[in-house]
Design a protein around this motif. Structure first.
Motif, PDB file in Angstrom:
ATOM      1  N   ASN A 181     -28.154  23.541   1.682  1.00  0.00           N
ATOM      2  CA  ASN A 181     -26.717  23.712   1.476  1.00  0.00           C
ATOM      3  C   ASN A 181     -26.077  24.492   2.624  1.00  0.00           C
ATOM      4  OD1 ASN A 181     -26.708  22.265  -0.903  1.00  0.00           O
ATOM      5  ND2 ASN A 181     -26.965  24.066  -2.213  1.00  0.00           N
ATOM      6  N   ILE A 182     -26.802  25.474   3.165  1.00  0.00           N
ATOM      7  CA  ILE A 182     -26.301  26.208   4.340  1.00  0.00           C
ATOM      8  C   ILE A 182     -26.236  25.263   5.534  1.00  0.00           C
ATOM      9  CG2 ILE A 182     -26.788  28.062   5.990  1.00  0.00           C
ATOM     10  CD1 ILE A 182     -28.104  29.596   3.648  1.00  0.00           C
ATOM     11  N   ALA A 183     -27.278  24.440   5.693  1.00  0.00           N
ATOM     12  CA  ALA A 183     -27.313  23.482   6.801  1.00  0.00           C
ATOM     13  C   ALA A 183     -26.161  22.484   6.701  1.00  0.00           C
ATOM     14  CB  ALA A 183     -28.655  22.747   6.821  1.00  0.00           C
ATOM     15  N   MET A 184     -25.868  22.029   5.477  1.00  0.00           N
ATOM     16  CA  MET A 184     -24.740  21.110   5.264  1.00  0.00           C
ATOM     17  C   MET A 184     -23.426  21.776   5.655  1.00  0.00           C
ATOM     18  SD  MET A 184     -25.845  19.379   1.630  1.00  0.00           S
ATOM     19  CE  MET A 184     -24.315  18.487   1.423  1.00  0.00           C
ATOM     20  N   GLN A 248     -19.449  34.637   6.176  1.00  0.00           N
ATOM     21  CA  GLN A 248     -18.213  35.064   5.525  1.00  0.00           C
ATOM     22  C   GLN A 248     -17.378  33.879   5.028  1.00  0.00           C
ATOM     23  OE1 GLN A 248     -19.276  36.865   8.530  1.00  0.00           O
ATOM     24  NE2 GLN A 248     -20.148  38.177   6.934  1.00  0.00           N
ATOM     25  N   GLN A 249     -17.824  32.656   5.318  1.00  0.00           N
ATOM     26  CA  GLN A 249     -17.123  31.466   4.829  1.00  0.00           C
ATOM     27  C   GLN A 249     -17.414  31.258   3.344  1.00  0.00           C
ATOM     28  OE1 GLN A 249     -18.633  28.326   7.320  1.00  0.00           O
ATOM     29  NE2 GLN A 249     -17.026  28.570   8.855  1.00  0.00           N
ATOM     30  N   ASP A 250     -16.448  30.654   2.647  1.00  0.00           N
ATOM     31  CA  ASP A 250     -16.709  30.230   1.271  1.00  0.00           C
ATOM     32  C   ASP A 250     -17.695  29.068   1.317  1.00  0.00           C
ATOM     33  OD1 ASP A 250     -15.122  32.047  -0.083  1.00  0.00           O
ATOM     34  OD2 ASP A 250     -13.330  30.797   0.053  1.00  0.00           O
ATOM     35  N   SER A 251     -18.643  29.062   0.407  1.00  0.00           N
ATOM     36  CA  SER A 251     -19.630  27.993   0.353  1.00  0.00           C
ATOM     37  C   SER A 251     -18.963  26.654   0.075  1.00  0.00           C
ATOM     38  CB  SER A 251     -20.668  28.283  -0.745  1.00  0.00           C
ATOM     39  OG  SER A 251     -21.510  27.169  -0.939  1.00  0.00           O
ATOM     40  N   VAL A 252     -19.305  25.634   0.869  1.00  0.00           N
ATOM     41  CA  VAL A 252     -18.740  24.298   0.642  1.00  0.00           C
ATOM     42  C   VAL A 252     -19.295  23.690  -0.645  1.00  0.00           C
ATOM     43  CG1 VAL A 252     -18.287  23.812   3.083  1.00  0.00           C
ATOM     44  CG2 VAL A 252     -20.503  23.188   2.104  1.00  0.00           C
ATOM     45  N   ARG A 253     -20.435  24.202  -1.099  1.00  0.00           N
ATOM     46  CA  ARG A 253     -21.014  23.735  -2.360  1.00  0.00           C
ATOM     47  C   ARG A 253     -20.512  24.614  -3.513  1.00  0.00           C
ATOM     48  NH1 ARG A 253     -25.285  20.367  -2.711  1.00  0.00           N
ATOM     49  NH2 ARG A 253     -24.481  20.303  -4.851  1.00  0.00           N
ATOM     50  N   SER A 254     -19.197  24.580  -3.718  1.00  0.00           N
ATOM     51  CA  SER A 254     -18.608  25.390  -4.791  1.00  0.00           C
ATOM     52  C   SER A 254     -19.079  24.920  -6.168  1.00  0.00           C
ATOM     53  CB  SER A 254     -17.083  25.340  -4.717  1.00  0.00           C
ATOM     54  OG  SER A 254     -16.626  23.996  -4.769  1.00  0.00           O
ATOM     55  N   ASP A 255     -19.608  23.671  -6.224  1.00  0.00           N
ATOM     56  CA  ASP A 255     -20.163  23.181  -7.481  1.00  0.00           C
ATOM     57  C   ASP A 255     -21.474  23.879  -7.827  1.00  0.00           C
ATOM     58  OD1 ASP A 255     -21.177  21.862  -5.163  1.00  0.00           O
ATOM     59  OD2 ASP A 255     -22.147  20.377  -6.446  1.00  0.00           O
ATOM     60  N   VAL A 256     -22.113  24.462  -6.799  1.00  0.00           N
ATOM     61  CA  VAL A 256     -23.373  25.183  -6.989  1.00  0.00           C
ATOM     62  C   VAL A 256     -23.124  26.685  -7.085  1.00  0.00           C
ATOM     63  CG1 VAL A 256     -25.623  25.726  -5.958  1.00  0.00           C
ATOM     64  CG2 VAL A 256     -24.691  23.416  -5.751  1.00  0.00           C
ATOM     65  N   GLU A 258     -19.755  29.627  -6.383  1.00  0.00           N
ATOM     66  CA  GLU A 258     -18.401  29.961  -5.927  1.00  0.00           C
ATOM     67  C   GLU A 258     -18.423  31.330  -5.277  1.00  0.00           C
ATOM     68  OE1 GLU A 258     -15.148  29.508  -8.546  1.00  0.00           O
ATOM     69  OE2 GLU A 258     -15.642  27.468  -9.119  1.00  0.00           O
ATOM     70  N   GLY A 259     -18.141  31.366  -3.985  1.00  0.00           N
ATOM     71  CA  GLY A 259     -18.170  32.624  -3.249  1.00  0.00           C
ATOM     72  C   GLY A 259     -18.581  32.362  -1.816  1.00  0.00           C
ATOM     73  N   THR A 260     -18.801  33.446  -1.063  1.00  0.00           N
ATOM     74  CA  THR A 260     -19.183  33.296   0.344  1.00  0.00           C
ATOM     75  C   THR A 260     -20.648  32.882   0.479  1.00  0.00           C
ATOM     76  OG1 THR A 260     -19.848  35.603   0.559  1.00  0.00           O
ATOM     77  CG2 THR A 260     -17.527  35.084   1.022  1.00  0.00           C
ATOM     78  N   VAL A 261     -21.007  32.452   1.677  1.00  0.00           N
ATOM     79  CA  VAL A 261     -22.394  32.059   1.936  1.00  0.00           C
ATOM     80  C   VAL A 261     -23.320  33.264   1.793  1.00  0.00           C
ATOM     81  CG1 VAL A 261     -23.988  31.177   3.695  1.00  0.00           C
ATOM     82  CG2 VAL A 261     -21.738  30.116   3.413  1.00  0.00           C
ATOM     83  N   GLU A 262     -22.895  34.434   2.277  1.00  0.00           N
ATOM     84  CA  GLU A 262     -23.769  35.613   2.165  1.00  0.00           C
ATOM     85  C   GLU A 262     -23.956  36.013   0.699  1.00  0.00           C
ATOM     86  OE1 GLU A 262     -22.304  38.963   4.352  1.00  0.00           O
ATOM     87  OE2 GLU A 262     -20.248  38.747   3.630  1.00  0.00           O
TER      88      GLU A 262
END
Length: 307
Positions: A181-184, A248-256, A258-262
């Motif tokens: 998911n991080i790679a995506m 610090q970006q919001d995760s693009v996989r908000s379905d998995v 909701e929040g930042t990548v860290e």
């Protein structure tokens, strides 16, 4: 006639032959470039010399893990069609496996390694592919992680290859899913930085300067007190981090999550009862930075007819 390291490099670019063989050719031909090319052709090493001059900006980016070693490579061809050719795809995968197995110091060293499962070097195997496929083919770059947990991701059949490297003692599907998911996210958003700690003061000062100038030119903002404008700038800088820094970006996989990548990484680590640290990643996009030759197809056909 004497020759330089630049001559060796130029001969390699002209012929696609390995550095050591190019050096031998220049020695044998007393530094004469044309004779060196002829020497290589006579030895059967540069049968595809004419193709080597053509722009290769298509091809494939590929990432994989071999025996715990993560590798991402880019191999270029002239047309998108060849990028989907089964023989070409197998060659790319073989290059990646060779890089994983041999641990070459750089691209030149990789090209001199024995191509996986053969007695040929990667350069020689590349030359074989040029002859078989009929296009200029070039191994452009690679990256390799032998430590930690590496997770590969290939987007759109090889348009983008991403390799994420995590430091953790944990393993299993959840760690792999996190890495993917991080790679995506990296493939989709191509962040400028991994973490806000990598943003230099010089970059921040430049961003701040631009923001203040924008406010000066905005009638609604220009009359506001300096302290207010400074406070607004700080808020905008936080937005800059959220847009440009992976963690610090919001995760693009908000379905998995909701929040930042860290926060997502911390959540998975807590769920599994261990620690996970994002260490590094590499993103290769095929043809990135290569100036593509602009050709008029109709003119090309017309010239062939006239010929």
């Amino acid at each position: 006639m004497a020759f330089s390291a630049t001559d060796v490099k130029n001969l390699r670019e002209m012929t696609g032959v390995g550095m050591m063989d190019c050096k031998k050719a220049l020695v044998a031909s007393d530094g004469d470039m044309d004779k060196a090319v002829e020497w290589l052709r006579e030895k059967g090493m540069a049968a595809s010399v004419k193709k080597a001059g053509r722009v290769a900006a298509e091809g494939m980016a590929y990432a994989a893990v071999f025996n715990g070693v993560g590798v991402v490579v880019e191999v270029n061809a002239e047309t998108d069609f060849v990028g989907k050719n089964e023989k070409f795809v197998d060659f790319v995968k073989g290059v990646a496996e060779t890089a994983a197995k041999e641990n070459p110091a750089d691209l030149d060293a990789l090209m001199e390694c024995k191509y996986n499962g053969t007695d040929l070097t990667v350069t020689q195997q590349q030359q074989e592919m040029v002859l078989v496929i009929g296009e200029n083919i070039k191994v452009r770059r690679f990256a390799r992680y032998a430590e930690g947990v590496s997770v590969p991701y290939v987007h759109a059949g090889g348009k983008i290859g991403v390799l994420v490297n995590l430091e953790t003692g944990l393993a299993g599907e959840q760690v792999t899913e996190l890495g993917k998911n991080i790679a995506m996210q990296i493939a989709a958003l191509n962040p400028r930085f991994w973490d806000k700690s990598q943003v230099t003061q010089e970059i921040l000062d430049e961003e701040k300067k631009v923001m203040l100038a924008q406010m000066e030119n905005d009638p609604k903002m220009a009359g506001k007190p300096e302290q207010v404008r400074e406070k607004i700038v700080m808020g905008k800088l936080n937005k800059f981090y959220a847009e440009n820094c992976l963690l610090q970006q919001d995760s693009v996989r908000s379905d998995v999550f909701e929040g930042t990548v860290e926060a997502y990484i911390a959540y998975v680590a807590k769920e599994l009862g261990g620690a996970i640290t994002f260490k590094n990643a590499v993103r290769f996009e095929k043809g990135e930075g290569i100036e593509k030759k602009q050709e008029n197809f109709a003119d090309e056909i017309a010239s062939l007819v006239k010929g």
